[in-house]
Design a protein around this motif. Structure first.
Motif, short mmCIF file in Angstrom:
data_model
loop_
_atom_site.label_atom_id
_atom_site.label_comp_id
_atom_site.label_asym_id
_atom_site.label_seq_id
_atom_site.Cartn_x
_atom_site.Cartn_y
_atom_site.Cartn_z
N SER A 200 0.82 -1.22 0.00
CA SER A 200 0.00 0.00 0.00
C SER A 200 0.85 1.26 0.00
N MET A 201 1.95 1.26 0.77
CA MET A 201 2.82 2.43 0.80
C MET A 201 3.55 2.61 -0.53
N PHE A 202 3.94 1.49 -1.15
CA PHE A 202 4.58 1.56 -2.47
C PHE A 202 3.61 2.14 -3.51
N LEU A 203 2.38 1.60 -3.53
CA LEU A 203 1.39 2.08 -4.49
C LEU A 203 1.04 3.55 -4.23
N GLY A 204 0.90 3.91 -2.96
CA GLY A 204 0.59 5.29 -2.62
C GLY A 204 1.70 6.24 -3.01
N GLY A 205 2.95 5.86 -2.73
CA GLY A 205 4.08 6.70 -3.09
C GLY A 205 4.23 6.85 -4.58
N LEU A 206 4.10 5.74 -5.31
CA LEU A 206 4.23 5.79 -6.77
C LEU A 206 3.14 6.64 -7.39
N THR A 207 1.92 6.48 -6.91
CA THR A 207 0.81 7.29 -7.43
C THR A 207 1.02 8.76 -7.15
N SER A 208 1.49 9.08 -5.95
CA SER A 208 1.74 10.49 -5.59
C SER A 208 2.78 11.11 -6.51
N ILE A 209 3.86 10.38 -6.77
CA ILE A 209 4.91 10.87 -7.66
C ILE A 209 4.37 11.13 -9.07
#
Length: 251
Positions: A200-209
């Motif tokens: 979830s943190m990976f997906l959230g970070g990637l989406t934010s970028i």
């Protein structure tokens, strides 16, 4: 040949039943989403839904999306777990997370009611696992679900606390995200919950970028974390044990 025909008919009927259950659950998910968005009691929200539910193309597409996603989740869970207790518990959890996603996107909040509903289901799963172990825990002890509270809610609470201290800002990590990971953690156990948190943190970070690069969001803007929790939880429920075994076999 007769056995093959019986087998096909048997599983066709089961898939049909699961599909209908998913469509019905999706309809009720729409009602609960409406109730939470309108901030009404269940009976008030039900009556309001019957007489004042949103009209128009966008509202219809949203309702259809909720139903289709819920039904698809039910079918995929059935493919993975068949008609077992695992299927029932995970269908319940993911239905709650579907509701959470659509409410979180619109309000950037996660209702305490959803957290409590999730906790009620997780307690039932915990008690059931004491007598008949669920597949997701991988044969660990009865205490395995309780340890699931630590990687998700425990770590996210520390992040929220550090964010409040360092940045003097309580928006670093919403408490709703912290609380919803409590039932998720109990349902998944500590290993699968840790994996769900990482994903979830990976997906959230990637989406934010990506949103910042595309200039859709600014660096200081916040995006709901609930959808990433839901997607990560679904991935772990479906393929978490395989991912865990594959990763540690490479070490």
């Amino acid at each position: 040949m007769d056995n093959v025909i019986k087998y096909v008919i048997k599983y066709t009927v089961k898939y049909f039943i699961v599909l209908i259950a998913g469509l019905v659950a999706g309809h009720f998910n729409n009602i609960f989403i409406h109730i939470l968005l309108e901030k009404k009691s269940f009976l008030q929200g039900w009556r309001h839904w019957l007489s004042h539910r949103p009209k128009g193309m966008a509202a219809e597409i949203k309702r259809m999306l909720v139903v289709v996603i819920t039904a698809a989740v039910f079918i995929l869970l059935f493919i993975k777990y068949r008609l077992t207790a695992d299927f029932v518990f995970f269908a319940y959890l993911l239905s709650i997370l579907v509701i959470m996603v659509f409410v979180d996107i619109e309000t950037k909040t996660i209702s305490n009611g959803l957290v409590l509903a999730g906790l009620a289901g997780s307690i039932a799963a915990f008690i059931y696992n004491m007598f008949l172990p669920l597949k997701i825990y991988g044969g660990e002890g009865w205490w395995e679900p309780l340890l699931g509270l630590l990687p998700g809610s425990g770590l996210l609470f520390l992040i929220a606390l550090l964010g409040a201290i360092v940045y003097k800002n309580d928006e670093v990590m919403g408490m709703g995200d912290v609380k919803i990971f409590a039932p998720v953690g109990v349902f998944l156990g500590w290993k699968m919950c840790a994996m769900a948190l990482i994903i979830s943190m990976f997906l959230g970070g990637l989406t934010s970028i990506l949103l910042i690069i595309l200039r859709i969001k600014k660096r200081k803007d916040t995006i709901p974390f609930g959808p990433f929790i839901a997607v990560a939880t679904f991935i772990v429920i479906m393929w978490g044990q395989d991912i865990w075994s594959w990763y540690f076999s490479r070490l």
